[in-house]
Each structure stands twice: as C-alpha cells, then as structure tokens.
Scaffold this motif. Structure first.
Motif, short mmCIF file in Angstrom:
data_model
loop_
_atom_site.label_atom_id
_atom_site.label_comp_id
_atom_site.label_asym_id
_atom_site.label_seq_id
_atom_site.Cartn_x
_atom_site.Cartn_y
_atom_site.Cartn_z
N ALA A 135 14.19 5.46 20.25
CA ALA A 135 14.29 5.68 19.14
C ALA A 135 14.37 5.45 17.95
O ALA A 135 14.00 5.30 17.13
N ALA A 136 13.52 4.02 18.30
CA ALA A 136 12.44 2.97 17.22
C ALA A 136 11.41 4.34 16.82
O ALA A 136 11.40 4.42 15.25
N ALA A 137 11.19 5.51 17.54
CA ALA A 137 9.82 6.29 17.43
C ALA A 137 10.80 7.41 16.54
O ALA A 137 9.33 8.14 15.72
N LEU A 138 11.46 7.35 16.12
CA LEU A 138 12.34 8.61 15.35
C LEU A 138 12.71 8.44 14.11
O LEU A 138 12.26 9.52 13.77
N PRO A 139 12.44 7.59 13.24
CA PRO A 139 13.27 7.94 12.14
C PRO A 139 12.52 8.70 10.18
O PRO A 139 12.77 9.62 10.40
N LEU A 140 11.40 7.58 10.66
CA LEU A 140 10.45 8.03 9.49
C LEU A 140 9.93 9.68 9.88
O LEU A 140 9.62 10.51 9.29
N PRO B 103 20.95 -3.06 4.26
CA PRO B 103 22.67 -2.69 3.85
C PRO B 103 22.96 -1.40 4.81
O PRO B 103 22.79 -1.39 5.92
N PRO B 104 24.62 -1.70 5.18
CA PRO B 104 24.83 -0.67 5.90
C PRO B 104 25.11 0.41 5.56
O PRO B 104 24.57 1.43 6.71
N HIS B 105 24.56 1.21 4.19
CA HIS B 105 24.73 2.44 4.18
C HIS B 105 23.26 2.81 4.72
O HIS B 105 22.90 4.25 4.66
N ARG B 106 22.05 1.78 5.25
CA ARG B 106 20.96 2.30 6.25
C ARG B 106 21.16 2.45 7.63
O ARG B 106 20.11 2.95 8.19
N LEU B 107 22.51 2.32 8.40
CA LEU B 107 22.37 2.45 9.93
C LEU B 107 22.49 3.74 9.88
O LEU B 107 23.37 4.20 9.49
N GLN B 108 22.59 4.01 11.09
CA GLN B 108 23.19 5.22 11.63
C GLN B 108 23.08 4.80 13.86
O GLN B 108 22.14 3.97 13.72
N CYS C 62 14.44 -0.36 15.63
CA CYS C 62 15.66 0.82 16.93
C CYS C 62 16.57 -1.72 16.77
O CYS C 62 15.50 -1.80 16.88
N GLY C 63 17.74 -1.63 16.87
CA GLY C 63 18.13 -2.41 16.88
C GLY C 63 19.68 -3.20 17.59
O GLY C 63 20.32 -1.65 17.66
N VAL C 64 19.63 -3.85 17.40
CA VAL C 64 21.74 -4.04 17.23
C VAL C 64 21.88 -4.65 16.62
O VAL C 64 21.76 -6.42 16.23
N VAL C 65 23.46 -4.91 15.50
CA VAL C 65 23.81 -5.45 14.42
C VAL C 65 24.00 -7.16 15.03
O VAL C 65 25.40 -6.59 16.08
N SER D 237 24.21 -0.43 18.45
CA SER D 237 22.85 0.08 18.64
C SER D 237 22.54 0.80 17.34
O SER D 237 23.25 1.52 17.36
N VAL D 238 21.91 1.13 16.70
CA VAL D 238 21.60 0.97 15.63
C VAL D 238 19.49 1.95 15.60
O VAL D 238 19.30 1.25 16.21
N ILE D 239 19.31 2.28 14.26
CA ILE D 239 18.45 3.05 14.30
C ILE D 239 18.18 2.68 12.36
O ILE D 239 19.29 2.72 11.96
N VAL D 240 17.42 2.84 11.88
CA VAL D 240 16.75 1.98 10.14
C VAL D 240 17.00 3.10 10.07
O VAL D 240 16.02 3.99 10.20
#
Length: 326
Positions: free
Chosen positions: A131-136, A115-120, A63-66, A77-80
């Motif tokens: 949020a960092a704990a979320l993606p995988l 790439p931006p299509h990897r961000l939500q 999780c981070g900021v672009v 603020s985004v997740i990858v």
C-alpha cells in the motif's frame, strides 16, 4: 521521532530525531508503518530538485494507522494522498501545487500530520508495504495510461522503462483496461520478468534499431514514457496515426531535435502528464480494488538501512518500488 530529512551535510539525507507533530482542529496524526521511495527523493538528495528547503522530511508515499484525529478516522489503516493544492481544474494542477515531501514534510518519518481529506482507506488486499508503494506512482501511471493514454480493450500500448515503479503500475492499469501491452527496457532480465506477467513482447532500447523490431507489431495506439530525450523521434516512427505519446518524465533530458514532419503527418498527439487530481486518486483506488492490482515491490529496507535503499534507487537496479519499513 525518527525522520529522514534533507540537509547540507556531505551526505544530504540524514536520519535524525525531530519533534513528533502536534495536531490541531480536525487534523489526523498518522503513525507510519511503511513508506516508499520515488525518483524525486533521489533528485532532492542530488540537489537536482527546485525549491529545496533544508530540514524538510522527505517522502511522498506512506501507509499507516490514524493514531489521533476525528473519530471516523481514528484507528483506521490509511494511505496518504501526496497531492498538495491540486486546485479546481481537473485538466491541470494549480500554480500553488506541490507534492508531499518537499516543501511540505513527507512520509519518511515515524509520524505525519495531514488533513483528513488527504487520507484514503488502505486497500484490504494489500500489505502495508504494498500500500505504501501505491500513491504517487499509482496516480501518475493511472492518469498517464488511462486518462490521457486512453488504454482500453483493442488498443496496443507501449510502456517504456519496464523496471520503474510508475512503469509497473502503467503495465498493470493497461492490463486491467484490456489493452495489449508491450514494453521497452535496457535489461533483458526485466523484459523477461514482465513477459511472465503477461506482456506480449519487450524491446531493448540499448539496441539503436529497437524501434524497427517494435514497428513490426503494427504500431501503437499509446506510448507511455518517462525517458524523453532523443527517443521521442523513435516513438514517432512507431506510433499509429493519431496515436498518443504521453510523457510523464524526462530522465534522459531534452531531445536534440524533433521530427516535426513525421509529427504533423502522423497527426500524433504528444501529451504531458504529471501526477493527477484528487478525483483521479479516488478513481485510481477504485481500479486497484476492482481489479485487485498489487504493486510490484522490489525490496523492503528497515529504517536504519535507509542509505542502502536510496543507493539501490540511484543505481537503477530495482524492479518495482523500494519500500522502507518502520
């Protein structure tokens, strides 16, 4: 910038200084605020993951900021999304599929370019660490529990290994679906914790006859499992006719044998599941936002304390996700 990479040293994971990524075209540079560990990171550390490339930055969740990139993303603020090249078939990943963090540089660094299509967008009800704990783990659990397991109201779902990150999400998604949820664990303490969260009952898999107690509830419509091994035959004893056994891992290895008679007579489905498609990632986030689901965070470590974070994962003492804060 600081990053955790895989090396050929006596301690394979090292916190090193490497060059900050430079973006081009429409790429985004994300300043990471928090990243979570997954079992694959520990497997890479132990040399038990295929195609290890030394010098790669580990980490699939972040999780981070672009900080740099297209105007519509800058400052967000985004997740990858850790998927790389899932492909066009929603049923199965492509032959070119991989997961962020090996062989592609991952999230355990102060910056990552994607790439931006990897961000939500980061769900607004979550902290950066949540949020960092979320993606995988979230995506893996969503596909296994909802898309393949078919969890919904009126169904009875058993989630194995209740303390793990994916298992915690599987429990949460099963709750959100309206299903009745049960668990297994080798820890009485962890069983008691999830019962306080609303789980109907838990069974200690260290008891060789645990499946007899589990069978008394009337059978399960779906079993969501990461263990594999010889427990598979126990699952076949407690799955309902035409029920679904969804396996997204094999931490205890291969079964020595499979009770094929029980398998075909029960008409049970044994289904494999790995991560999920990009569309499922979006759908998973819709569930997270709609039902205000929060990841269970076990412990947050500072970056300089990364070895203790990995060692805690290795010891399997954790309950939920282990997060590293930047």
């Amino acid at each position: 910038m600081k990053a955790i990479t895989i090396t050929q040293e006596s301690e394979p994971i090292q916190l090193v200084d490497i060059d900050k990524p430079e973006i081009s075209g429409d790429e985004c540079l994300v300043k990471i605020s928090a990243a979570a560990l997954n079992r694959r990171d520990q497997w890479i550390r132990e040399g038990m993951y295929p195609g290890i490339q030394f010098g790669t930055v580990l980490g699939s969740d972040g999780c981070g900021v672009v900080e740099e990139g297209p105007a519509e993303w800058k400052g967000k603020s985004v997740i990858v999304n850790p998927n790389v090249n899932w492909g066009d078939n929603p049923e199965v990943q492509s032959s070119k599929y991989s997961v962020l963090g090996m062989p592609t540089n991952g999230t355990l660094a102060e910056y990552i370019k994607v790439p931006p299509h990897r961000l939500q967008k980061k769900p607004s009800h979550l902290t950066d660490e949540e949020a960092a704990a979320l993606p995988l783990a979230g995506l893996t659990a969503f596909r296994a529990t909802i898309k393949k397991g078919g969890a919904n109201a009126g169904k009875r779902v058993l989630v194995t290994g209740a303390g793990g990150g994916v298992s915690q999400f599987a429990i949460a998604f099963a709750f959100a679906s309206g299903a009745e949820v049960y668990v297994t664990s080798g820890s009485v303490e962890k069983i008691e914790k999830v019962k306080k969260m609303g789980v109907k009952a838990g069974f200690n898999y260290k008891d060789e006859k645990w499946f007899k107690e589990a069978g008394q509830v009337g059978g399960f419509d779906a079993i969501i499992d990461s263990a594999g091994g010889n427990q598979l035959n126990n699952y076949l004893k407690i799955i309902k006719p035409a029920g679904r056994i969804v396996m997204y891992g094999s931490t205890t290895g291969h079964p020595e044998k499979v009770d094929v008679f029980r398998l075909f007579w029960s008409q049970a489905h044994i289904m494999g599941s790995t991560m999920g498609s990009d569309d499922e990632f979006v759908e998973m986030l819709e569930w997270i936002n709609k039902y205000r689901i929060k990841p269970t965070v076990d412990k947050i470590f500072e970056l300089d304390d990364y070895l203790n974070a990995f060692d805690r994962f290795k010891a399997s003492d954790h309950f939920g996700k282990i997060v590293i804060s930047f």
